[in-house]
Design an enzyme around this catalytic site. Structure first.
Site, short mmCIF file in Angstrom:
data_model
loop_
_atom_site.label_atom_id
_atom_site.label_comp_id
_atom_site.label_asym_id
_atom_site.label_seq_id
_atom_site.Cartn_x
_atom_site.Cartn_y
_atom_site.Cartn_z
N GLU A 118 0.78 -1.18 0.03
CA GLU A 118 0.16 -0.02 -0.06
C GLU A 118 0.67 1.25 0.18
O GLU A 118 0.41 2.21 0.39
CB GLU A 118 -0.67 0.10 1.04
CG GLU A 118 -1.81 -1.24 1.38
CD GLU A 118 -2.96 -1.13 0.10
OE1 GLU A 118 -3.10 -0.25 -0.86
OE2 GLU A 118 -3.83 -2.04 0.32
N HIS A 141 -2.27 1.90 8.47
CA HIS A 141 -3.55 1.09 7.71
C HIS A 141 -3.67 -0.27 8.72
O HIS A 141 -2.61 -0.76 8.94
CB HIS A 141 -3.37 0.83 6.40
CG HIS A 141 -4.14 -0.29 5.94
ND1 HIS A 141 -5.63 -0.09 5.93
CD2 HIS A 141 -4.05 -1.47 5.31
CE1 HIS A 141 -6.28 -0.97 5.49
NE2 HIS A 141 -5.06 -2.11 4.88
N HIS A 143 -6.92 -3.56 9.83
CA HIS A 143 -8.18 -4.16 9.77
C HIS A 143 -8.97 -4.21 11.03
O HIS A 143 -9.28 -5.25 11.41
CB HIS A 143 -7.92 -5.66 9.09
CG HIS A 143 -7.21 -5.54 7.74
ND1 HIS A 143 -6.59 -6.62 7.24
CD2 HIS A 143 -6.95 -4.47 7.03
CE1 HIS A 143 -6.01 -6.41 5.98
NE2 HIS A 143 -6.14 -5.14 5.72
N GLU A 171 -16.71 11.13 23.97
CA GLU A 171 -15.61 11.94 23.71
C GLU A 171 -15.11 11.68 22.04
O GLU A 171 -14.15 12.43 21.59
CB GLU A 171 -14.21 11.37 24.43
CG GLU A 171 -14.68 11.69 25.78
CD GLU A 171 -13.63 11.90 26.64
OE1 GLU A 171 -12.64 11.39 26.50
OE2 GLU A 171 -13.85 12.55 27.90
N HIS A 212 -13.00 -3.66 4.45
CA HIS A 212 -11.59 -3.98 4.38
C HIS A 212 -10.60 -3.49 5.45
O HIS A 212 -10.25 -4.09 6.49
CB HIS A 212 -10.88 -3.19 3.13
CG HIS A 212 -9.46 -3.40 2.95
ND1 HIS A 212 -8.71 -3.60 1.55
CD2 HIS A 212 -8.19 -3.74 3.83
CE1 HIS A 212 -7.42 -3.63 2.01
NE2 HIS A 212 -7.25 -3.58 3.25
#
Ligand code: 2HA
Ligand code: ZN
Length: 274
Positions: A118, A141, A143, A171, A212
């Site tokens: 990525e 990133h 999952h 919050e 994803h």
């Protein structure tokens, strides 16, 4: 020759710690997830010989805006579970070349391989975040289970999704007043998803990839991690509530109360959302 010891580097230790925590949270099964963390040249130079380039790795997209920047990144196909016990195999310290067309590997990936699949999303997002925040450092990133689950059962509009997250934990609106963005479902690992993610990063620090996972950003690993952690907690509460036998929310934080929170904590909620 250098007598510097890379394993003393705080940025390597931090990556080992945070990836282990993320894996234990269930956010990074197998090779899921990736991180890139922009480093200070002077900090890198304390632990690595900047002239000792192990190899050069071509990029499929030019990143001239990041020329001469240093990053530590996770490796493509590497497991977060294994980073703590084998950082030199799973992580990479790289420098973007002057022309932005390749990166020089300074440390890590000792058994071969490339930085994260990525990388396009990461580098393109770094470019956008740096335009807004000169202290910006991290793209993360992973999952996150409940955020993913929520993308199957909730209205996917960024406004509706954000407002539900804000209302699940008091919050949330203080932690991400700009809300979250969601992309349409797209094939990962492509330049196209990189461009779409980076575009949303212009005015959000959290971008959800339906079915994803999530992208978070920040000025430190802690910053990006805790942002994701907060959204994932709200999504977890939502999934508990949504699976309640009646499936019906009896009471919630109202829009007026969200505004009260924003006023009390001095944040400005995204006007498109509230
Ligand atoms: O690296 O998470 O999106 C594995 C992934 C790709
Ligand atoms: Zn992923």
């Amino acid at each position: 020759m250098t007598n510097k010891n890379a394993m003393d580097a705080p940025f390597i230790q931090e990556m080992m710690d945070i990836t282990q925590i993320m894996w234990r949270n269930g956010w990074d099964e197998r090779n899921g997830g990736n991180i890139s963390y922009r480093l200070d040249k002077d900090e890198v130079a304390k632990y690595l010989d900047l002239n000792d380039v192990k190899r050069s790795i071509e990029l499929e997209f030019p990143v001239k805006e990041l020329a001469n920047e240093y990053f530590i990144v996770t490796g493509s196909g590497k497991f977060f579970k294994n980073i703590q016990k084998n950082p030199e195999d799973t992580l990479a310290v790289v420098k973007v070349a002057e022309d932005g067309m390749s990166i020089d590997l300074l440390w890590g990936l000792v058994n071969g391989g490339r930085p994260t699949s990525e990388l396009a999303s990461h580098f393109m997002s770094h470019i956008e975040r740096l335009k807004i925040d000169e202290n910006h450092r991290v793209i993360m990133h992973c999952h996150t289970t409940n955020v993913i689950a929520m993308t199957f059962v909730h209205d996917p509009s960024p406004k509706a999704f954000t407002k539900t997250l804000w209302k699940m934990c008091t919050e949330c609106i203080v932690v991400f007043p700009e809300g979250v963005s969601l992309l349409p479902w797209m094939v990962p690992g492509s330049n196209a998803i990189g461009e779409a993610t980076a575009k949303e990063m212009k005015d959000h620090r959290l971008v959800i990839w339906p079915h994803h996972g999530i992208f978070g950003t920040g000025e430190s690993l802690d910053d990006a991690f805790s942002l994701i952690e907060t959204a994932e907690k709200a999504a977890e509460v939502y999934m508990l509530v949504a699976s309640h036998h009646s499936g019906e929310i009896k009471q919630t934080i109202t829009d007026e109360e969200l505004q009260e929170l924003a006023d009390a904590f001095g944040v400005v909620p995204n006007p498109n959302y509230l």
